[in-house]
Design a protein around this motif. Structure first.
Motif, PDB file in Angstrom:
ATOM      1  N   PRO A  59     -59.770  39.498  -6.472  1.00 52.17           N
ATOM      2  CA  PRO A  59     -58.801  40.241  -7.273  1.00 52.17           C
ATOM      3  C   PRO A  59     -59.016  41.736  -7.010  1.00 52.17           C
ATOM      4  CG  PRO A  59     -60.581  39.436  -8.647  1.00 52.17           C
ATOM      5  CD  PRO A  59     -60.833  38.913  -7.272  1.00 52.17           C
ATOM      6  N   ALA A  60     -58.045  42.580  -7.409  1.00 50.66           N
ATOM      7  CA  ALA A  60     -58.184  44.024  -7.179  1.00 50.66           C
ATOM      8  C   ALA A  60     -59.456  44.531  -7.850  1.00 50.66           C
ATOM      9  CB  ALA A  60     -56.955  44.742  -7.722  1.00 50.66           C
ATOM     10  N   PHE A  61     -59.763  44.000  -9.014  1.00 47.09           N
ATOM     11  CA  PHE A  61     -61.054  44.306  -9.652  1.00 47.09           C
ATOM     12  C   PHE A  61     -61.590  43.025 -10.280  1.00 47.09           C
ATOM     13  CE2 PHE A  61     -58.860  44.388 -13.655  1.00 47.09           C
ATOM     14  CZ  PHE A  61     -57.647  44.980 -13.356  1.00 47.09           C
ATOM     15  N   GLY A  62     -62.894  42.857 -10.216  1.00 43.70           N
ATOM     16  CA  GLY A  62     -63.472  41.598 -10.677  1.00 43.70           C
ATOM     17  C   GLY A  62     -64.750  41.780 -11.456  1.00 43.70           C
TER      18      GLY A  62
ATOM     19  N   GLU B  89     -61.597  48.144  -3.369  1.00 47.33           N
ATOM     20  CA  GLU B  89     -61.651  49.221  -2.377  1.00 47.33           C
ATOM     21  C   GLU B  89     -63.095  49.694  -2.159  1.00 47.33           C
ATOM     22  OE1 GLU B  89     -60.041  50.986  -6.274  1.00 47.33           O
ATOM     23  OE2 GLU B  89     -59.729  49.203  -5.015  1.00 47.33           O
ATOM     24  N   ASP B  90     -63.974  49.481  -3.173  1.00 48.68           N
ATOM     25  CA  ASP B  90     -65.397  49.864  -3.004  1.00 48.68           C
ATOM     26  C   ASP B  90     -66.176  48.760  -2.289  1.00 48.68           C
ATOM     27  OD1 ASP B  90     -65.367  51.094  -6.434  1.00 48.68           O
ATOM     28  OD2 ASP B  90     -64.621  51.983  -4.550  1.00 48.68           O
ATOM     29  N   LYS B  91     -65.821  47.502  -2.574  1.00 46.97           N
ATOM     30  CA  LYS B  91     -66.627  46.367  -2.086  1.00 46.97           C
ATOM     31  C   LYS B  91     -66.177  45.857  -0.726  1.00 46.97           C
ATOM     32  CE  LYS B  91     -69.451  45.185  -5.517  1.00 46.97           C
ATOM     33  NZ  LYS B  91     -70.871  44.970  -5.423  1.00 46.97           N
ATOM     34  N   PHE B  92     -64.931  46.192  -0.323  1.00 51.22           N
ATOM     35  CA  PHE B  92     -64.365  45.548   0.870  1.00 51.22           C
ATOM     36  C   PHE B  92     -65.229  45.726   2.127  1.00 51.22           C
ATOM     37  CE2 PHE B  92     -61.178  43.285   3.040  1.00 51.22           C
ATOM     38  CZ  PHE B  92     -60.966  43.892   4.273  1.00 51.22           C
ATOM     39  N   PRO B  93     -65.695  46.962   2.448  1.00 51.05           N
ATOM     40  CA  PRO B  93     -66.506  47.104   3.672  1.00 51.05           C
ATOM     41  C   PRO B  93     -67.729  46.171   3.675  1.00 51.05           C
ATOM     42  CG  PRO B  93     -65.879  49.234   2.790  1.00 51.05           C
ATOM     43  CD  PRO B  93     -65.473  48.234   1.760  1.00 51.05           C
TER      44      PRO B  93
ATOM     45  N   LEU C  17     -56.386  50.272  -1.017  1.00 52.83           N
ATOM     46  CA  LEU C  17     -56.953  49.672   0.202  1.00 52.83           C
ATOM     47  C   LEU C  17     -55.772  49.252   1.071  1.00 52.83           C
ATOM     48  CD1 LEU C  17     -59.533  48.682   1.644  1.00 52.83           C
ATOM     49  CD2 LEU C  17     -59.265  46.515   0.436  1.00 52.83           C
ATOM     50  N   ASP C  18     -55.139  50.265   1.715  1.00 54.17           N
ATOM     51  CA  ASP C  18     -53.923  49.941   2.475  1.00 54.17           C
ATOM     52  C   ASP C  18     -54.265  49.455   3.885  1.00 54.17           C
ATOM     53  OD1 ASP C  18     -53.272  53.485   3.070  1.00 54.17           O
ATOM     54  OD2 ASP C  18     -54.764  52.094   3.875  1.00 54.17           O
ATOM     55  N   ALA C  19     -53.230  49.064   4.612  1.00 61.74           N
ATOM     56  CA  ALA C  19     -53.429  48.455   5.933  1.00 61.74           C
ATOM     57  C   ALA C  19     -54.166  49.393   6.888  1.00 61.74           C
ATOM     58  CB  ALA C  19     -52.076  48.079   6.517  1.00 61.74           C
ATOM     59  N   LYS C  20     -53.923  50.684   6.756  1.00 55.10           N
ATOM     60  CA  LYS C  20     -54.554  51.674   7.661  1.00 55.10           C
ATOM     61  C   LYS C  20     -56.076  51.644   7.444  1.00 55.10           C
ATOM     62  CE  LYS C  20     -53.585  56.505   8.931  1.00 55.10           C
ATOM     63  NZ  LYS C  20     -54.285  57.314   7.866  1.00 55.10           N
TER      64      LYS C  20
ATOM     65  N   TYR D  23     -46.722  40.293  -1.773  1.00 52.71           N
ATOM     66  CA  TYR D  23     -47.844  39.923  -2.640  1.00 52.71           C
ATOM     67  C   TYR D  23     -49.045  40.847  -2.429  1.00 52.71           C
ATOM     68  CZ  TYR D  23     -45.280  35.595  -3.476  1.00 52.71           C
ATOM     69  OH  TYR D  23     -44.318  34.683  -3.825  1.00 52.71           O
ATOM     70  N   GLY D  24     -49.312  41.183  -1.163  1.00 52.39           N
ATOM     71  CA  GLY D  24     -50.492  42.020  -0.871  1.00 52.39           C
ATOM     72  C   GLY D  24     -50.756  42.009   0.627  1.00 52.39           C
ATOM     73  N   GLU D  25     -51.875  42.640   1.036  1.00 53.21           N
ATOM     74  CA  GLU D  25     -52.229  42.683   2.461  1.00 53.21           C
ATOM     75  C   GLU D  25     -52.947  41.401   2.845  1.00 53.21           C
ATOM     76  OE1 GLU D  25     -50.693  46.083   1.597  1.00 53.21           O
ATOM     77  OE2 GLU D  25     -50.601  45.095   3.547  1.00 53.21           O
ATOM     78  N   LEU D  26     -52.662  40.930   4.032  1.00 58.04           N
ATOM     79  CA  LEU D  26     -53.349  39.757   4.572  1.00 58.04           C
ATOM     80  C   LEU D  26     -53.951  40.134   5.920  1.00 58.04           C
ATOM     81  CD1 LEU D  26     -54.009  36.721   4.488  1.00 58.04           C
ATOM     82  CD2 LEU D  26     -51.863  36.325   5.696  1.00 58.04           C
TER      83      LEU D  26
END
Ligand SMILES: C[S@@+](CC[C@H](N)C(=O)[O-])C[C@H]1O[C@@H](n2cnc3c(N)ncnc32)[C@H](O)[C@@H]1O
Length: 280
Positions: A195-198, A209-213, A238-241, A273-276
């Motif tokens: 989810p966006a935040f969990g 956006e903090d955890k993705f890397p 956390l966009d596609a770029k 829905y979101g980025e895949l």
């Protein structure tokens, strides 16, 4: 930017969307639910929606609300299926009914890539759509979610789908993946749908956006050479770029696809829905 289209199927139809709501048919039950990505104007009027719908979710706050009954004969718990997989649905106080139907796009990809000798990991697994499809393909499946009732719900879907032997992991997804890395375990396929935040099993709060890397680095480290990774993300921060920059710095010699997971309504609108991200 590429678009990945999730198709409707016999038991699921996105009929119309707009005014931050969506009209959906789940088998014989029709619901009206909030949808912040439906910022455009719907094709049908709310009056026409209410003629079709059995239930409408009234949002009280960003995370809560209640269901108003429009058809007293409609069931509040029911089942739908996809390729012999059975999903138990019910009206929850969080506007969710127990399935993210846009994930069907990933289930078909998963079943095309796995076999009886495969190992598959479903992080943030919810009610287990991806886990069931992977198990149906014969793979050894690990399903990780931080909520006990959610894992139990997924287990009921597994049993009703006449499947078995999914390994249920009640834990924070990143912590589990990091431990698997330390153990030297490898997977042929991984899907993550944070989810966006969990909130982790020990109530640790996090934002994607903090955890993705870290999630990306850990999960790519768990893949066998020709393994695949699917990541769904839903944060404007956390966009596609940014995703492209992170993936290209971590992944070498593999195909990287980044696009917007979308669906066409029966009335002809496109809902995003979101980025895949798919790495294989
Ligand atoms: C968007 S849902 C995933 C939907 C799922 N991919 C599907 O197709 O059904 C997010 C799930 O992540 C779980 N979750 C939230 N934070 C978590 C964490 N830190 N670790 C593990 N699971 C978490 C929630 O309980 C929820 O079931």
């Amino acid at each position: 930017m590429a678009r990945f289209f999730a198709e409707n199927w016999e038991d699921y139809e996105l009929i119309d969307a707009g005014n931050n709501q969506k009209l959906e048919r789940w088998g014989n039950v029709v619901t009206i639910r909030p949808e912040r990505n439906a910022y455009f104007t719907p094709v049908l009027s709310l009056k026409e929606w209410k003629k079709e719908a059995d239930f409408i979710f009234n949002e009280v706050s960003h995370t809560k609300g209640d269901w108003k009954v429009l058809n007293a004969n409609a069931p509040t718990e029911w089942k739908i299926s996809y390729k012999n997989l059975i999903f138990n649905l019910k009206l929850t106080k969080f506007k969710h009914v127990g399935l993210f139907p846009e994930q069907v796009f990933n289930w078909d990809f998963i079943s095309s890539k796995l076999s009886t000798s495969s190992r598959f990991l479903n992080l943030f697994g919810y009610t287990g759509g991806a886990s069931l499809m992977a198990r149906k393909s014969g793979a050894e499946v690990y399903h990780c979610d931080s909520v006990r009732q959610i894992n139990a719900w997924a287990k009921t879907n597994m049993e009703d789908s006449s499947l078995d032997h999914i390994r249920w992991v009640l834990d924070d997804a990143l912590k589990f993946a990091q431990r698997e890395l330390k153990r030297g375990n490898k997977y042929d396929g991984i899907i993550m749908d944070p989810p966006a935040f969990g909130i982790g099993a020990k109530k640790e709060r996090w934002k994607i956006e903090d955890k993705f890397p870290e999630l990306l680095e850990t999960t790519t480290g768990l893949l066998v050479n020709n393994g695949f990774l699917i990541a769904n993300t839903y944060s404007p921060r956390l966009d596609a770029k940014k995703i492209k920059a992170y993936t290209s710095s971590v992944v070498k010699g593999k195909t990287i696809e980044i696009g917007t997971l979308s669906r066409k309504t029966t009335t002809g609108k496109i809902l995003e829905y979101g980025e895949l991200t798919r790495i294989y």
